[in-house]
Design an enzyme around this catalytic site. Structure first.
Site, PDB file in Angstrom:
ATOM      1  N   HIS A 293       0.820  -1.219   0.000  1.00 26.17           N
ATOM      2  CA  HIS A 293       0.000   0.000   0.000  1.00 26.17           C
ATOM      3  C   HIS A 293       0.857   1.274   0.000  1.00 26.17           C
ATOM      4  O   HIS A 293       0.304   2.381   0.010  1.00 26.17           O
ATOM      5  CB  HIS A 293      -0.936   0.042   1.217  1.00 26.17           C
ATOM      6  CG  HIS A 293      -1.963  -1.045   1.220  1.00 26.17           C
ATOM      7  ND1 HIS A 293      -2.830  -1.260   0.172  1.00 26.17           N
ATOM      8  CD2 HIS A 293      -2.243  -2.008   2.145  1.00 26.17           C
ATOM      9  CE1 HIS A 293      -3.608  -2.296   0.450  1.00 26.17           C
ATOM     10  NE2 HIS A 293      -3.270  -2.776   1.638  1.00 26.17           N
TER      11      HIS A 293
ATOM     12  N   ASP B  39      -4.407 -12.704   3.842  1.00 25.29           N
ATOM     13  CA  ASP B  39      -5.651 -12.231   4.442  1.00 25.29           C
ATOM     14  C   ASP B  39      -6.879 -12.530   3.581  1.00 25.29           C
ATOM     15  O   ASP B  39      -8.000 -12.177   3.961  1.00 25.29           O
ATOM     16  CB  ASP B  39      -5.573 -10.730   4.795  1.00 25.29           C
ATOM     17  CG  ASP B  39      -4.880  -9.895   3.720  1.00 25.29           C
ATOM     18  OD1 ASP B  39      -4.598 -10.440   2.628  1.00 25.29           O
ATOM     19  OD2 ASP B  39      -4.624  -8.708   3.978  1.00 25.29           O
TER      20      ASP B  39
ATOM     21  N   ASP C 195      -2.687 -10.738  -2.069  1.00 29.94           N
ATOM     22  CA  ASP C 195      -3.278 -10.196  -0.839  1.00 29.94           C
ATOM     23  C   ASP C 195      -4.762  -9.883  -1.089  1.00 29.94           C
ATOM     24  O   ASP C 195      -5.162  -9.605  -2.219  1.00 29.94           O
ATOM     25  CB  ASP C 195      -2.533  -8.912  -0.465  1.00 29.94           C
ATOM     26  CG  ASP C 195      -2.860  -8.391   0.919  1.00 29.94           C
ATOM     27  OD1 ASP C 195      -2.082  -8.664   1.853  1.00 29.94           O
ATOM     28  OD2 ASP C 195      -3.898  -7.702   1.066  1.00 29.94           O
TER      29      ASP C 195
ATOM     30  N   HIS D 285      -6.303  -7.312  -0.251  1.00 30.46           N
ATOM     31  CA  HIS D 285      -6.433  -5.891  -0.579  1.00 30.46           C
ATOM     32  C   HIS D 285      -5.701  -5.578  -1.876  1.00 30.46           C
ATOM     33  O   HIS D 285      -4.695  -6.212  -2.196  1.00 30.46           O
ATOM     34  CB  HIS D 285      -5.835  -5.032   0.541  1.00 30.46           C
ATOM     35  CG  HIS D 285      -6.449  -5.260   1.880  1.00 30.46           C
ATOM     36  ND1 HIS D 285      -5.885  -6.099   2.829  1.00 30.46           N
ATOM     37  CD2 HIS D 285      -7.595  -4.781   2.417  1.00 30.46           C
ATOM     38  CE1 HIS D 285      -6.667  -6.111   3.902  1.00 30.46           C
ATOM     39  NE2 HIS D 285      -7.703  -5.321   3.681  1.00 30.46           N
TER      40      HIS D 285
HETATM   41 ZN   LIG Z   1      -4.054  -7.091   2.914  1.00 28.81          ZN
END
Ligand SMILES: [Zn+2]
Length: 317
Positions: free
Chosen positions: A136, A254, A173, A175
């Site tokens: 990120h 995740d 991931d 995200h």
């Molecule tokens: Zn994540």
């Protein structure tokens, strides 16, 4: 000689973002314990990461941004000396403590050390058990528990310092790797393939349509088998066509069914399958060279089990 490296550093356990924060040092303990209990640790070449240089970090981040993060570290030291709080908040879910700067340098260093070791032929594959994570972190902005983009820097490092022509990044991931996308979009020496839960964090992100990105947004509650089909249809032909000389993985766990940070339905066998498909491409085009860096994964048991399944396929044991 082991053919799979395991890069980590003691500073990764000292960086923490406050009581109860999900991105916690115990994540690395859970992984380490699992590797010991399973006996997989004996198959790994364990290396202590060295700190990355500022010039390497600036392959993917702006000079002023890197200086600003260093400046926050100095500011925090002064605050603490003056009796202030021991954390400095960067955004609602990201903060630094006195060890964050050192840990962040070593997290990048783990990834670039792994690039050096793999390209030198000392090992075929490597797992970097790092904190803070990186995907990120945008070129000029921290966030989402990330400061420097370990994987994007490693990709640029392989291209610039080792003169590779083509590096693939796989991000599994839950995200979206918005930071990596920000850094690599439009750089056709890099192909980034990913899937991620959508809509989801980071909600305000404007997705790029750059041709070197293969984004697979999937709704909450998508199961592993559906994701496998999408990967087979969308990632694999692009990876084959691209013929990467090195594959880097943003390995977040995740998306696991038991991880309540996200709502996807992957299990260990899905991580093993994805890793196997990545290894297939790597064996055909990249001399088997794959480097995986830890991103998310916040529930200890499924995190540790998934990392074991992932490394087992990379190490072929
Ligand atoms: Zn994540």
């Amino acid at each position: 000689m082991s053919m799979t490296g395991y890069f980590t550093h003691p500073s990764f356990r000292k960086h923490e973002m406050g009581p109860g924060h999900p991105e916690c040092p115990e994540r690395l303990d859970a992984i380490d314990d699992r590797l010991l209990i399973s006996g997989l640790d004996v198959a790994l070449d364990r290396r202590e990461a060295t700190p990355a240089s500022t010039s390497d970090i600036e392959l993917a981040h702006g000079r002023m941004y890197v200086a600003a993060i260093r400046g926050l570290n100095a500011e925090l030291k002064e605050d603490i000396a003056a009796g202030g709080a021991d954390h400095l908040q960067i955004d609602p879910d990201t903060s630094i403590n006195i060890h964050t700067w050192t840990a962040a340098l070593h997290a990048v260093g783990a990834a670039t050390d792994a690039v050096d070791a793999v390209l030198a032929g000392e090992m075929n594959t490597a797992f970097c058990a790092v904190r803070p994570p990186g995907h990120h972190a945008c070129r000029d902005k921290a966030g989402g528990f990330c400061f420097f983009n370990n994987v994007a820097i490693a990709a640029k490092y392989a291209l610039e310092r080792h003169n590779l022509q083509r590096v693939a990044i796989v991000d599994f991931d839950v995200h979206h790797g918005n930071g990596t996308e920000d850094i690599v979009k439009g750089d056709d020496r890099i192909l980034m393939v990913s899937f991620y839960q959508h809509p989801f964090y980071p909600l305000d992100w404007q997705h790029s349509s750059a041709p070197n990105l293969v984004n697979l947004p999937v709704p909450a509650y998508t199961k592993g088998m559906e994701i496998r089909e999408m990967i087979e249809a969308a990632w694999m032909p692009r990876l084959e066509e691209f013929q990467p000389e090195l594959i880097l993985i943003s390995a977040g766990f995740d998306a696991h069914r038991e991880d309540d940070m996200g709502q996807l339905g992957l299990v260990e066998s899905d991580y093993a399958w994805m890793t196997g498909r990545i290894m297939d491409v790597a064996r055909r085009h990249a001399q088997g060279r794959v480097i995986s860096c830890l991103e998310g994964g916040y529930v200890m048991s499924p995190l540790a089990r998934s990392v074991e399944a992932h490394i087992r396929v990379m190490a072929d044991v």
